[in-house]
Design a protein around this motif. Structure first.
Motif, PDB file in Angstrom:
ATOM      1  N   ALA A  84      -5.145 -31.259  24.742  1.00  0.00           N
ATOM      2  CA  ALA A  84      -6.012 -30.743  25.803  1.00  0.00           C
ATOM      3  C   ALA A  84      -5.285 -30.709  27.152  1.00  0.00           C
ATOM      4  O   ALA A  84      -5.802 -30.165  28.126  1.00  0.00           O
ATOM      5  N   GLY A  85      -4.091 -31.316  27.204  1.00  0.00           N
ATOM      6  CA  GLY A  85      -3.309 -31.220  28.433  1.00  0.00           C
ATOM      7  C   GLY A  85      -3.107 -32.517  29.189  1.00  0.00           C
ATOM      8  O   GLY A  85      -2.720 -32.514  30.351  1.00  0.00           O
ATOM      9  N   ALA A 108       6.330 -32.170  18.360  1.00  0.00           N
ATOM     10  CA  ALA A 108       5.300 -32.353  19.381  1.00  0.00           C
ATOM     11  C   ALA A 108       4.984 -31.021  20.067  1.00  0.00           C
ATOM     12  O   ALA A 108       3.819 -30.675  20.275  1.00  0.00           O
ATOM     13  N   LYS A 109       6.016 -30.270  20.396  1.00  0.00           N
ATOM     14  CA  LYS A 109       5.808 -28.988  21.071  1.00  0.00           C
ATOM     15  C   LYS A 109       4.965 -28.062  20.189  1.00  0.00           C
ATOM     16  O   LYS A 109       4.043 -27.390  20.666  1.00  0.00           O
ATOM     17  N   THR A 110       5.282 -28.055  18.912  1.00  0.00           N
ATOM     18  CA  THR A 110       4.541 -27.211  17.973  1.00  0.00           C
ATOM     19  C   THR A 110       3.074 -27.642  17.912  1.00  0.00           C
ATOM     20  O   THR A 110       2.168 -26.804  17.912  1.00  0.00           O
ATOM     21  N   ALA A 111       2.859 -28.951  17.902  1.00  0.00           N
ATOM     22  CA  ALA A 111       1.482 -29.458  17.847  1.00  0.00           C
ATOM     23  C   ALA A 111       0.718 -29.086  19.117  1.00  0.00           C
ATOM     24  O   ALA A 111      -0.424 -28.637  19.064  1.00  0.00           O
ATOM     25  N   ILE A 112       1.369 -29.227  20.262  1.00  0.00           N
ATOM     26  CA  ILE A 112       0.691 -28.984  21.536  1.00  0.00           C
ATOM     27  C   ILE A 112       0.370 -27.499  21.713  1.00  0.00           C
ATOM     28  O   ILE A 112      -0.719 -27.123  22.126  1.00  0.00           O
ATOM     29  N   ASP A 113       1.330 -26.647  21.346  1.00  0.00           N
ATOM     30  CA  ASP A 113       1.129 -25.206  21.542  1.00  0.00           C
ATOM     31  C   ASP A 113       0.338 -24.570  20.398  1.00  0.00           C
ATOM     32  O   ASP A 113      -0.107 -23.436  20.514  1.00  0.00           O
ATOM     33  N   PHE A 164       6.595 -30.219  27.666  1.00  0.00           N
ATOM     34  CA  PHE A 164       5.261 -30.056  27.086  1.00  0.00           C
ATOM     35  C   PHE A 164       4.273 -29.426  28.069  1.00  0.00           C
ATOM     36  O   PHE A 164       3.191 -29.010  27.685  1.00  0.00           O
ATOM     37  N   LYS A 165       4.616 -29.433  29.358  1.00  0.00           N
ATOM     38  CA  LYS A 165       3.807 -28.769  30.377  1.00  0.00           C
ATOM     39  C   LYS A 165       2.319 -29.139  30.358  1.00  0.00           C
ATOM     40  O   LYS A 165       1.450 -28.268  30.184  1.00  0.00           O
TER      41      LYS A 165
ATOM     42  N   GLY B 372       0.602 -35.328  21.054  1.00  0.00           N
ATOM     43  CA  GLY B 372      -0.099 -34.201  20.439  1.00  0.00           C
ATOM     44  C   GLY B 372       0.022 -34.105  18.930  1.00  0.00           C
ATOM     45  O   GLY B 372      -0.563 -33.232  18.300  1.00  0.00           O
ATOM     46  N   ILE B 373       0.801 -34.993  18.322  1.00  0.00           N
ATOM     47  CA  ILE B 373       1.031 -34.902  16.881  1.00  0.00           C
ATOM     48  C   ILE B 373      -0.152 -35.528  16.137  1.00  0.00           C
ATOM     49  O   ILE B 373      -0.485 -36.686  16.374  1.00  0.00           O
ATOM     50  N   PRO B 374      -0.808 -34.772  15.240  1.00  0.00           N
ATOM     51  CA  PRO B 374      -1.969 -35.312  14.536  1.00  0.00           C
ATOM     52  C   PRO B 374      -1.605 -36.538  13.700  1.00  0.00           C
ATOM     53  O   PRO B 374      -0.456 -36.695  13.276  1.00  0.00           O
ATOM     54  N   GLU B 375      -2.599 -37.364  13.429  1.00  0.00           N
ATOM     55  CA  GLU B 375      -2.351 -38.654  12.800  1.00  0.00           C
ATOM     56  C   GLU B 375      -1.549 -38.566  11.499  1.00  0.00           C
ATOM     57  O   GLU B 375      -0.573 -39.290  11.306  1.00  0.00           O
TER      58      GLU B 375
END
Ligand SMILES: Nc1ncnc2c1ncn2[C@@H]1O[C@H](COP(=O)(O)OP(=O)(O)OP(=O)(O)O)[C@@H](O)[C@H]1O
Ligand SMILES: [Mg+2]
Lengths: 252, 416
Positions: A84-85, A108-113, A164-165, B372-375
């Protein structure tokens, strides 16, 4: 513009001696583009506030709310908050053995975007960001935070911030453990992120030194689980001179 | 990782020690009589006279008493699930053996009376002796002296569940450089003896993969003899089968040798994966390093790791370290972990052991999720990372890739 709003937040933890209340009614509103500094004595609950915003399971919110543009953050899981940022640069970044920085950053970048970054651009972005923060390219092949020095860990937190911005960054004592040059390099990184993404920043620190580079719009004094006083940048200078005595006396 | 279940039972005792070289205050804890407790949360019961030096060896099955399950080296093994390997003559058809090798390597099938059979070891337990007595023939793989870049893959394919015996001899000629992969697949009930003869100056990487079908029962005694200045890297990878028990032993035949013993295992519900290794330091100036890592998931997943390291009186200048680390992914599993370090001389460079069994480190999980990485993905990253430390030791990209895929597949099973 986005808004992160914390209202009358009460947080406790379970200890061997029973439940202990650490945050005792914190209210704070941050808009994107703003920088808020939080200063306060050891043990007053600053990291607890930061971890609670990020959703660390150790902390239980007993009352109050955290919202991001009206959305209930407390309902979100840790990873949802990040997506969510929200970004927390931790006071003590965690070592993850066997997971390389490259793999971690890309995952992580892939998950965030919500989609994998284009390989060509991503590789270049990572390289540039590392160079800007004066991080040796060899770190890309090292395991996340494993064996990094205190200062190196902090730089790598800011590297993530730049890549990650996020909309809002909480920097928990990112300045401690940094040498004079690193402090400058890291501060520039934060300022870049702020300019590019009009990020809102919550900066937890013990020293006014970093505030010379990252100019706060507001300064909050954190004492015994609450905000005891708020002011402009001049409040930081006053705290540096006087310490927290006058707040602690009131409390006693 | 966090040491929840029972934490560290011993840590590194290294150079620069207070009084005797190679000893720290911990030295007194390293006697076999002071059990560095198992890692299941219960202290393990020790039979007092368990010095590894005193264990009988013989080629004859009759020289070993019938097993009761109370023996020091069988106390963790469910004998009922051994498929008769410890009782009956092993008359079933042996798994097929197929060898692929680079030029210059010779592959022979020889009688059990061949001089090379028995060159690297004598059976140390009843099942191994039973296998020895029952084997009809041995496969001998020889890497010629001075050969470089040698690659050998021995594929052992089980074709049935009748108790059988298998014998393999690998000879790494003097000053050769070779990688030998022993790949076990299919269904079998087999007592296997593997002899690994690492001649003077040779460097051999020996990988034994236990990727059996889920009904396989496998007891594998793997004995290595390490020559002067020779180097053995032994890597045991176990994830298939119903019951797998691998017992690698490394013996130094001359000074200056080095043994690295790595292991990786992933136990699912109901699986018993056991690794018992022995490093016998009887020669001066040899080095050994042991690292076994395992993950456990599902009801009844049971792993056993026992690491016996014996530093005999003559083994001055020894440098030795052993560690076992287990990651518990779900409830209902059991990881036994017992490092035994016996030291009979003070004149060593170092000796130490460590054993940890724990659940996920929640802080690692939090860190990854906070990015941001899911569990689920975060858990996988942590497990892969945990096991990666051993996979990275293999140094053969295709094999590393294959093992990464295996770990992925095992992890995918957790999700369903
Ligand atoms: N797991 C825990 N068990 C017991 N007390 C805890 C635990 N976690 C936090 N606390 C207590 O909560 C209080 C607030 O801690 P917190 O880390 O938030 O302080 P802080 O303001 O960030 O301090 P510092 O400036 O030293 O970083 C402290 O008194 C701390 O000891
Ligand atoms: Mg803090």
């Amino acid at each position: 513009m986005s808004t992160l709003e914390i209202k009358d937040l009460h947080v406790s933890i379970e200890t061997e001696q029973g439940t202990k209340e650490i945050l005792k009614g914190v209210s704070l509103t941050i808009n994107t583009g703003e920088t808020h500094a939080i200063m306060g004595p050891n043990g007053s609950g600053k990291s607890t506030l930061a971890s609670t915003i990020a959703g660390h399971p150790r902390y239980t919110v007993t009352s109050g709310s955290i919202t991001l543009d009206g959305e209930d953050v407390l309902e979100m899981s840790v990873d949802e908050r990040a997506r969510a940022g929200l970004f927390l640069a931790m006071q003590y970044p965690v070592e993850v053995p066997g997971v390389t920085m490259t793999n971690f950053l890309r995952t992580a970048k892939t998950a965030i975007d919500g989609e994998a970054p284009s390989l060509r651009h991503w590789t270049k972005d990572v390289k540039t960001a590392m160079a800007d923060l004066k991080i040796d390219p060899a770190f890309a092949n090292r395991n996340v935070n494993e064996g990094f020095s205190g200062g190196e860990k902090k730089r790598v937190e800011i590297l993530q911030l730049e890549l990650f911005k996020p909309k809002f960054a909480i920097l928990d004592e990112t300045d401690s453990g940094l040498d004079v040059d690193a402090l400058k390099v890291v501060s520039e990184g934060v300022n870049r992120a702020q300019e590019k993404n009009s990020m809102g920043t919550l900066l937890i620190t013990h020293y006014t030194r970093i505030l010379r580079y990252i100019k706060p719009d507001f300064v909050h004094v954190f004492v015994d689980g609450k905000i005891a006083e708020q002011g402009g940048p001049e409040l930081a200078d006053r705290l540096e001179e006087e310490g927290y005595d006058r707040f602690l006396k009131v409390q006693a | 990782m966090t040491e929840t279940a029972t934490a560290i039972t011993g840590e590194k005792a290294r150079i620069g020690a207070p009084s005797i070289a190679g000893f720290t205050e911990e030295g007194e804890n390293l006697s076999p009589l002071n059990d560095p407790a198992g890692s299941t949360g219960r202290p393990t019961v020790r039979i007092p006279d368990s010095s590894r030096a005193g264990r009988p060896t013989s080629y004859k099955v009759e020289d070993f008493a019938p097993l009761t399950g109370r023996e020091e080296d069988w106390r963790f093994t469910p004998l009922k699930r051994l498929g008769g390997l410890h009782k009956e003559a092993l008359t079933g058809a042996a798994p097929t053996v197929e060898v692929q090798a680079t030029a210059g390597v010779t592959v022979e099938t020889v009688g059990m009376d061949d001089a090379r059979v028995g060159s690297a070891g004598i059976p140390e337990d009843r099942v191994s002796a039973n296998g020895w007595n029952s084997a009809a023939a041995a496969t001998v793989v020889t890497v010629p002296a001075d050969a470089e870049d040698v690659r050998v893959t021995v594929t052992v394919t089980g074709t049935g569940l009748e108790a059988s015996a298998q014998h393999l001899v690998v000879v790494a000629g003097p000053n050769s450089r070779a990688v030998v992969v022993l790949d076990h697949v299919g269904s079998a009930v087999v007592a296997e003896n593997v002899e690994i003869d690492v001649r003077d100056g040779a460097a051999l990487t020996f990988v034994t993969l236990q990727g059996w079908a889920s009904d396989a029962i496998h007891a594998s005694s793997q004995q290595a003899r390490i020559g002067q200045d020779a180097h053995l890297k032994h890597i045991a990878v176990s994830f298939g089968g119903d019951l797998v028990r691998v017992t690698p032993s490394a013996r130094f035949a001359a000074p200056g040798g080095e043994a690295e013993l790595y292991g990786l295992y992933f136990a699912d519900a109901g699986q018993h994966l056991e690794h018992r290794l022995f490093v016998d330091h009887s020669q001066p100036r040899c080095k050994s390093n042991v690292l076994y890592k395992g993950a456990l998931q599902g009801q009844g997943a049971h792993t056993v790791w026992v690491g016996d390291v014996l530093i005999r009186k003559d083994a001055v200048g020894t440098d030795s370290y052993e560690a076992n680390r287990n990651l518990v992914l779900t409830d209902g599993t059991r990881a036994d972990s017992v490092p035994n370090l016996e030291i009979e001389t003070g004149l060593i460079d170092g000796a130490g052991h460590a054993s940890t069994t724990g659940r996920f480190d929640d802080n690692q999980l939090f860190y990854l999720m906070a990015r941001g990485i899911p569990e689920k993905a975060a858990r996988r990253l942590v497990v892969r990372g945990f096991l990666n430390e051993v996979i990275q030791q293999i140094g053969i990209p295709e094999l590393e890739e294959r093992l990464n895929e295996t770990v992925e597949a095992e992890l995918a099973a957790t999700d369903s």
